[in-house]
Write an enzyme that holds these catalytic residues in place. Structure first.
Site, PDB file in Angstrom:
ATOM      1  N   LYS A   1       0.845  -1.193   0.000  1.00 52.65           N
ATOM      2  CA  LYS A   1       0.000   0.000   0.000  1.00 52.65           C
ATOM      3  C   LYS A   1       0.887   1.254   0.000  1.00 52.65           C
ATOM      4  CE  LYS A   1      -3.724  -1.980   2.851  1.00 52.65           C
ATOM      5  NZ  LYS A   1      -4.910  -1.726   2.025  1.00 52.65           N
TER       6      LYS A   1
ATOM      7  N   ARG B   1     -10.312 -11.428   1.969  1.00 53.74           N
ATOM      8  CA  ARG B   1     -11.215 -12.459   1.420  1.00 53.74           C
ATOM      9  C   ARG B   1     -10.596 -13.856   1.503  1.00 53.74           C
ATOM     10  NH1 ARG B   1     -11.419  -9.158  -4.075  1.00 53.74           N
ATOM     11  NH2 ARG B   1     -11.183  -7.547  -2.489  1.00 53.74           N
TER      12      ARG B   1
END
Length: 486
Positions: A259, A333
Site C-alpha cells: 500500500k 477475502r
C-alpha cells in the site's frame, strides 16, 4: 454536572419546551432555568448547548442541550429513528461539556429514551488515550431520576460493546497482535460460565487445511491465531447457532502489493470485522441474550517478506477450491474464505461475516452505511430493522451472477482474488468471491471499510476508529433471539 434536554419550539414565541426531567428541575429552582434560557437569546437549535452555573447546590453546572423536534421519530428518507439519533447526539455533546469543565460525574436526562441517552453518554465520552501521559478527566455518566433505569443499563452495555471494538481498532498494531487480540477477548469473556473461548494455534489451522488463511499469515513474523468463541445463551444447547465471522488482519501493509505509505497507519484497524463481531458477542453475553452464538476470527498480519504471497501464486482453500492471488492486498477475502468454510460445520441458523474488505465500499457509500451483500431477504430484513433502531445504518448491495463471472473467469485457478475488470465494482466482486465459499442459505457479508473510522460524520463519536456496526449486530442478535422465542 447535569445534562438536560430541551425541544425546539413548535411556535415562533420561542418558549422553551423542556423534557419532563427539565421541567422538574426548573420547578426545583423556582423557574430560574426557563427564565435564564429565554434571556440567553434565540431558542436552542439541535445539538447546541448553554451552560448555567450556581443554579442548585447539587449541580454546580447544568448543561441544557437542544434535542430538535419533540415528535421526531422514524425518518423513512434517512432510514433511522431521528428521535433516538437526536438524543444520542445531544447527550454526547452535553457530557463532553461537563468533561471540559473537569467535573467527574454527570447525571443525564433520559430525554424520553433512556437507552439512547445512555448510548450517547457512553459513546460520546470514549476516547483512546491509553498511551498518553496527559489524559482527559474520566467522567462517569449516570441516569438522572429513577425512570428508565433498566433501559439506561441496556444502553450502557450496548455502548460499552461498541467502545470495546473502538479500543481494539484504535490500539497500535504492536499492542494488538493476533495473540494479544485473542487474549483481550478471552479476558472480557472470562466471567461468563456459558462462554467457551478457544485460541487455536498455527498447528490447528494447518490440520484444518486452511491454506488461504495460512498463505496470508506466512509473510509475517507474528504467528496466526484462529479465535473461536461459543456463547451458549439458549436454554437448549443444541439449538442452531448464529455464526459471526470477522476478518482479523491486525495490520495490513498490502503484502508484496504494498500500500502507499500515506495513511497506512490506519491499517491497524483492518481487524475491524473481528473487533465488531467479538465485541457483539461480549455484549450479547452481558445482556444474557437467549440464543447460541459462535464467533470465528482468523487473526494475522499481512506483511511483505521473503515468505509472503506473490502476485500470481495459486493457493488452495479449505473446501479444495484453488485461488489465484493476483493482488496480495486483497487478502481479507482469503482469510474469510477458510473461516466461512469452517462456519458451515456448525449447522448455523445464519452466517454473518464482517470485514473492512474494500476501498471500493468506501467509494460507494462513504461512512453513511455498512454495505450488506446477502442471499437471504429474511436475514436482510432483520439487519435493516435493527439498524433503524441503532442509527448505525446498513444498505443492501447486489450479489449478481454478473460479478461471479468476473472472479471465476481465471487463467490458473478456480477463482481469482480480484475481479478481471480490475477496480470496477470492487466491493461487489469481493462479495462474489466470498459467495464461492458459502453454502448456507442465510448468509450476509458486511463490508465495513467505509464506516471504519469517524472524522465528524457521527456527532456522538469522537474522531478515530468507529467500532461500527457493533450495536447493529447486537440488536440483530437480540431480534433473532426474540424470533426463536415466539
Amino acid at each position: 454536572g447535569l445534562v438536560l434536554g430541551v425541544y425546539s419550539s413548535e411556535k415562533d414565541d420561542g418558549a422553551a419546551q423542556f423534557t419532563s426531567a427539565g421541567d422538574a428541575f426548573d420547578r426545583l429552582v423556582s423557574g430560574k432555568l426557563r427564565a435564564l434560557l429565554s434571556l440567553c437569546g434565540p431558542p436552542l437549535k439541535k445539538g447546541k448547548t448553554r451552560i448555567f452555573h450556581g443554579l442548585h447546590q447539587d449541580f454546580p453546572s447544568v448543561v441544557v442541550v437542544g434535542l430538535g423536534k419533540k415528535n421526531a421519530g422514524l425518518n423513512e428518507q434517512e432510514n433511522w429513528n431521528e428521535g433516538k439519533e437526536n438524543i444520542r447526539t445531544a447527550v454526547a455533546v452535553g457530557c463532553r461539556q461537563i468533561q471540559d469543565l473537569e467535573i467527574p460525574c454527570v447525571e443525564v436526562d433520559p430525554c424520553g429514551d433512556a437507552q439512547a441517552a445512555a448510548e450517547g453518554a457512553v459513546l460520546g465520552l470514549h476516547e483512546y488515550n491509553e498511551l498518553k501521559q496527559r489524559k482527559k478527566p474520566v467522567v462517569t455518566p449516570q441516569l438522572h431520576g429513577s425512570a428508565g433505569s433498566e433501559a439506561w443499563q441496556k444502553g450502557v452495555i450496548y455502548a460499552e460493546g461498541q467502545n470495546l471494538a473502538r479500543y481494539l481498532m484504535e490500539a497500535p498494531a504492536n499492542y494488538i497482535t493476533p495473540m494479544k487480540f485473542a487474549e483481550h477477548i478471552e479476558q472480557k469473556l472470562r466471567s461468563f460460565s456459558n462462554v467457551k473461548v478457544h485460541i487455536r494455534p498455527e498447528s490447528w489451522i494447518t490440520t484444518q487445511e486452511m491454506g488461504a488463511f495460512l498463505s496470508v499469515a506466512k509473510g509475517s513474523a507474528e504467528p496466526p491465531i484462529f479465535l473461536e468463541i461459543h456463547y451458549l445463551g439458549s436454554a437448549n444447547a443444541s439449538d442452531s447457532p448464529l455464526v459471526f465471522v470477522g476478518k482479523g488482519v491486525t495490520f495490513d501493509s498490502g503484502g508484496i502489493s504494498l500500500k502507499p505509505s500515506s495513511g497506512m497507519d490506519a491499517m491497524r484497524a483492518d481487524m475491524g470485522g473481528a473487533a465488531t463481531v467479538c465485541s457483539a458477542i461480549v455484549t450479547a453475553a452481558a445482556l444474557n441474550l437467549p440464543l447460541n452464538i459462535i464467533g470465528l476470527a482468523p487473526l494475522c498480519e499481512n506483511m511483505p517478506s521473503g515468505k509472503a504471497n506473490k502476485p500470481g501464486d495459486v493457493i488452495r482453500a479449505k473446501n479444495g477450491k484453488t485461488i489465484q492471488v493476483d493482488n496480495t492486498d486483497a487478502e481479507g477475502r482469503l482469510l474469510l474464505a477458510d473461516a466461512l468454510c469452517y462456519a458451515h460445520s456448525f449447522n448455523a441458523r445464519a452466517v454473518v461475516n464482517a470485514a473492512t474488505l474494500t476501498g471500493a465500499m468506501d467509494v460507494a457509500l462513504g461512512s453513511a452505511a455498512t454495505g450488506v451483500f446477502t442471499n437471504s431477504s429474511w436475514l436482510w430484513n432483520h439487519l435493516y430493522e435493527a439498524s433503524i433502531l441503532t442509527g448505525d445504518r446498513v444498505w443492501r448491495m447486489p450479489l449478481f451472477e454478473h460479478y461471479t463471472k468476473q472472479v471465476t473467469d481465471c487463467p490458473l485457478a478456480d477463482v481469482s482474488n480480484v475481479g478481471k475488470y480490475s477496480r470496477a465494482g470492487g466491493a461487489c466482486t469481493a462479495a462474489a468471491f466470498l459467495k464461492e465459499f458459502v453454502t448456507a442459505s442465510h448468509w450476509a457479508h458486511l463490508d465495513i471499510a467505509g464506516v471504519m473510522s469517524n472524522k465528524d460524520e457521527v456527532p456522538y463519536l469522537r474522531k478515530g476508529m468507529a467500532g461500527r456496526p457493533t450495536r447493529t449486530l447486537v440488536e440483530f442478535a437480540a431480534r433473532l433471539s426474540q424470533d426463536s422465542h415466539n
